[in-house]
Design a protein around this motif. Structure first.
Motif, PDB file in Angstrom:
ATOM      1  N   SER A   3     -26.238 111.616  86.057  1.00 32.57           N
ATOM      2  CA  SER A   3     -27.437 111.219  85.341  1.00 32.57           C
ATOM      3  C   SER A   3     -27.073 109.989  84.516  1.00 32.57           C
ATOM      4  O   SER A   3     -26.096 109.999  83.777  1.00 32.57           O
ATOM      5  CB  SER A   3     -27.912 112.360  84.440  1.00 32.57           C
ATOM      6  N   LEU A   4     -27.853 108.912  84.676  1.00 36.92           N
ATOM      7  CA  LEU A   4     -27.515 107.645  84.059  1.00 36.92           C
ATOM      8  C   LEU A   4     -28.361 107.354  82.825  1.00 36.92           C
ATOM      9  O   LEU A   4     -29.472 107.856  82.697  1.00 36.92           O
ATOM     10  CB  LEU A   4     -27.707 106.508  85.070  1.00 36.92           C
ATOM     11  N   ILE A   5     -27.815 106.513  81.954  1.00 38.15           N
ATOM     12  CA  ILE A   5     -28.545 105.995  80.799  1.00 38.15           C
ATOM     13  C   ILE A   5     -28.799 104.512  81.063  1.00 38.15           C
ATOM     14  O   ILE A   5     -28.145 103.913  81.930  1.00 38.15           O
ATOM     15  CB  ILE A   5     -27.752 106.203  79.489  1.00 38.15           C
ATOM     16  N   PRO A   6     -29.736 103.877  80.328  1.00 34.68           N
ATOM     17  CA  PRO A   6     -30.002 102.457  80.566  1.00 34.68           C
ATOM     18  C   PRO A   6     -28.728 101.619  80.484  1.00 34.68           C
ATOM     19  O   PRO A   6     -27.929 101.760  79.580  1.00 34.68           O
ATOM     20  CB  PRO A   6     -30.975 102.090  79.439  1.00 34.68           C
ATOM     21  N   GLY A   7     -28.553 100.769  81.497  1.00 31.41           N
ATOM     22  CA  GLY A   7     -27.394  99.895  81.566  1.00 31.41           C
ATOM     23  C   GLY A   7     -26.201 100.478  82.292  1.00 31.41           C
ATOM     24  O   GLY A   7     -25.260  99.755  82.613  1.00 31.41           O
ATOM     25  N   ASP A 135     -33.539 108.946  84.417  1.00 26.56           N
ATOM     26  CA  ASP A 135     -34.802 109.304  83.786  1.00 26.56           C
ATOM     27  C   ASP A 135     -35.161 108.148  82.863  1.00 26.56           C
ATOM     28  O   ASP A 135     -34.495 107.917  81.852  1.00 26.56           O
ATOM     29  CB  ASP A 135     -34.675 110.623  83.023  1.00 26.56           C
ATOM     30  N   VAL A 136     -36.202 107.418  83.242  1.00 25.69           N
ATOM     31  CA  VAL A 136     -36.587 106.194  82.545  1.00 25.69           C
ATOM     32  C   VAL A 136     -37.129 106.533  81.159  1.00 25.69           C
ATOM     33  O   VAL A 136     -38.072 107.315  81.036  1.00 25.69           O
ATOM     34  CB  VAL A 136     -37.640 105.414  83.357  1.00 25.69           C
ATOM     35  N   PRO A 137     -36.535 105.967  80.109  1.00 24.06           N
ATOM     36  CA  PRO A 137     -37.056 106.223  78.759  1.00 24.06           C
ATOM     37  C   PRO A 137     -38.423 105.554  78.594  1.00 24.06           C
ATOM     38  O   PRO A 137     -38.571 104.368  78.844  1.00 24.06           O
ATOM     39  CB  PRO A 137     -36.022 105.604  77.828  1.00 24.06           C
ATOM     40  N   LEU A 138     -39.405 106.344  78.234  1.00 20.31           N
ATOM     41  CA  LEU A 138     -40.767 105.829  78.075  1.00 20.31           C
ATOM     42  C   LEU A 138     -41.233 106.103  76.660  1.00 20.31           C
ATOM     43  O   LEU A 138     -41.880 107.100  76.385  1.00 20.31           O
ATOM     44  CB  LEU A 138     -41.716 106.497  79.083  1.00 20.31           C
ATOM     45  N   ALA A 157     -16.978  94.774  98.307  1.00 17.11           N
ATOM     46  CA  ALA A 157     -17.440  95.306  99.590  1.00 17.11           C
ATOM     47  C   ALA A 157     -18.272  96.576  99.430  1.00 17.11           C
ATOM     48  O   ALA A 157     -18.673  97.175 100.425  1.00 17.11           O
ATOM     49  CB  ALA A 157     -16.235  95.591 100.488  1.00 17.11           C
ATOM     50  N   ASP A 158     -18.527  96.976  98.208  1.00 14.14           N
ATOM     51  CA  ASP A 158     -19.228  98.242  97.959  1.00 14.14           C
ATOM     52  C   ASP A 158     -20.624  98.018  97.386  1.00 14.14           C
ATOM     53  O   ASP A 158     -20.955  96.930  96.921  1.00 14.14           O
ATOM     54  CB  ASP A 158     -18.415  99.097  96.978  1.00 14.14           C
ATOM     55  N   TRP A 159     -21.411  99.098  97.377  1.00 11.57           N
ATOM     56  CA  TRP A 159     -22.737  99.107  96.777  1.00 11.57           C
ATOM     57  C   TRP A 159     -22.720 100.005  95.550  1.00 11.57           C
ATOM     58  O   TRP A 159     -22.119 101.077  95.566  1.00 11.57           O
ATOM     59  CB  TRP A 159     -23.782  99.624  97.764  1.00 11.57           C
ATOM     60  N   LYS A 160     -23.374  99.533  94.500  1.00 14.21           N
ATOM     61  CA  LYS A 160     -23.511 100.303  93.261  1.00 14.21           C
ATOM     62  C   LYS A 160     -24.987 100.372  92.883  1.00 14.21           C
ATOM     63  O   LYS A 160     -25.809  99.609  93.399  1.00 14.21           O
ATOM     64  CB  LYS A 160     -22.741  99.642  92.112  1.00 14.21           C
ATOM     65  N   PHE A 161     -25.291 101.265  91.944  1.00  9.93           N
ATOM     66  CA  PHE A 161     -26.639 101.352  91.388  1.00  9.93           C
ATOM     67  C   PHE A 161     -26.555 101.158  89.883  1.00  9.93           C
ATOM     68  O   PHE A 161     -25.670 101.713  89.238  1.00  9.93           O
ATOM     69  CB  PHE A 161     -27.291 102.709  91.687  1.00  9.93           C
TER      70      PHE A 161
END
Length: 183
Positions: A3-7, A135-138, A157-161
Motif C-alpha cells: 500500500s503506497l503513500i503519495p510520492g 488509496d488517493v487522499p481526497l 530495464a525495469d518498470w516501477k509504479f
C-alpha cells in the motif's frame, strides 16, 4: 501487496521476474445525489523522456480504447475502470505512462471531485493478484477537476509504479498544458 503513500515508488518487474502484463484498476465511490452525478473518466498518457505525450495517438480513454501499438487498452473488469498494459509491447520511446482521472465536462452534475470518496488505483497481474495499491487522499477537492493518480515508468530495464495524487484545478486544460496534448 504494498500500500503506497503519495510520492512512494514500487518496483514491479524487478520484484516479479517475468512480469510482462499488468492491469491498472481504478475505483471510487460518488456520494449519491438526487440530481446528476459526476462522471469520472480515466485517461492514460504515454510519455517521452520529457514527461510529455508522444502524440495525441498515445492517449487511451473512452474515445480511443487502445494505443496504436496495442500495448495499452481499456478492458471490462471488476474495478470501476481498468486499463491493461502489455509492458513487452510498450515502445522504447515511452518512458512513462501517466494515469489520470477527470470529471467529464460534458455531463451535467458535479464538475469536480467534491462528491468522490474512496478513490484508488491499483496495479495487479493479469490474473488479478494485486501488486500495489494507492488509496488517493481526497481532502478538500471542491476545485479539483482532474487528478493524476499515478504512473508506470521505466527505471533502467525495469518498470516501477509511482503513487502521485496530484489534483488539477484547471481540469483537462491543465492536463493538456502539462502533457502537451490537444483536446
Amino acid at each position: 501487496m504494498a500500500s503506497l503513500i503519495p510520492g512512494a515508488n514500487a518496483a514491479l518487474t524487478a520484484e516479479n521476474p517475468g512480469l510482462a502484463e499488468v492491469l491498472v484498476g481504478f475505483g471510487w465511490e460518488v456520494i449519491p445525489s438526487r440530481g446528476p452525478q459526476a462522471e469520472l473518466v480515466p485517461l492514460a498518457i504515454m510519455c517521452d523522456a520529457d514527461d510529455k505525450a508522444i502524440s495525441n495517438d498515445h492517449l487511451v480513454f473512452f474515445n480511443q480504447l487502445e494505443s496504436q501499438d496495442g500495448s495499452v487498452q481499456f478492458v471490462d473488469t471488476s474495478d470501476a475502470e481498468e486499463i491493461d498494459v502489455d509492458l513487452s509491447l510498450v515502445p522504447e520511446a515511452v518512458e512513462k505512462i501517466a494515469f489520470l482521472v477527470y470529471v467529464d465536462p460534458d455531463v451535467r452534475g458535479a464538475a469536480d471531485f467534491s462528491a468522490v470518496r474512496s478513490a484508488y488505483v491499483r496495479v495487479a497481474t493479469k490474473d488479478g493478484r494485486e501488486l500495489v495499491r494507492f488509496d488517493v487522499p481526497l481532502a478538500d477537492n471542491r476545485n479539483v477537476h482532474a487528478m493524476l493518480f499515478g504512473e508506470l515508468y521505466r527505471h533502467r530495464a525495469d518498470w516501477k509504479f509511482r503513487a502521485i495524487g496530484q489534483g488539477y484545478a484547471n481540469g483537462l486544460a491543465g492536463v493538456a498544458r502539462d502533457f502537451r496534448i490537444e483536446l
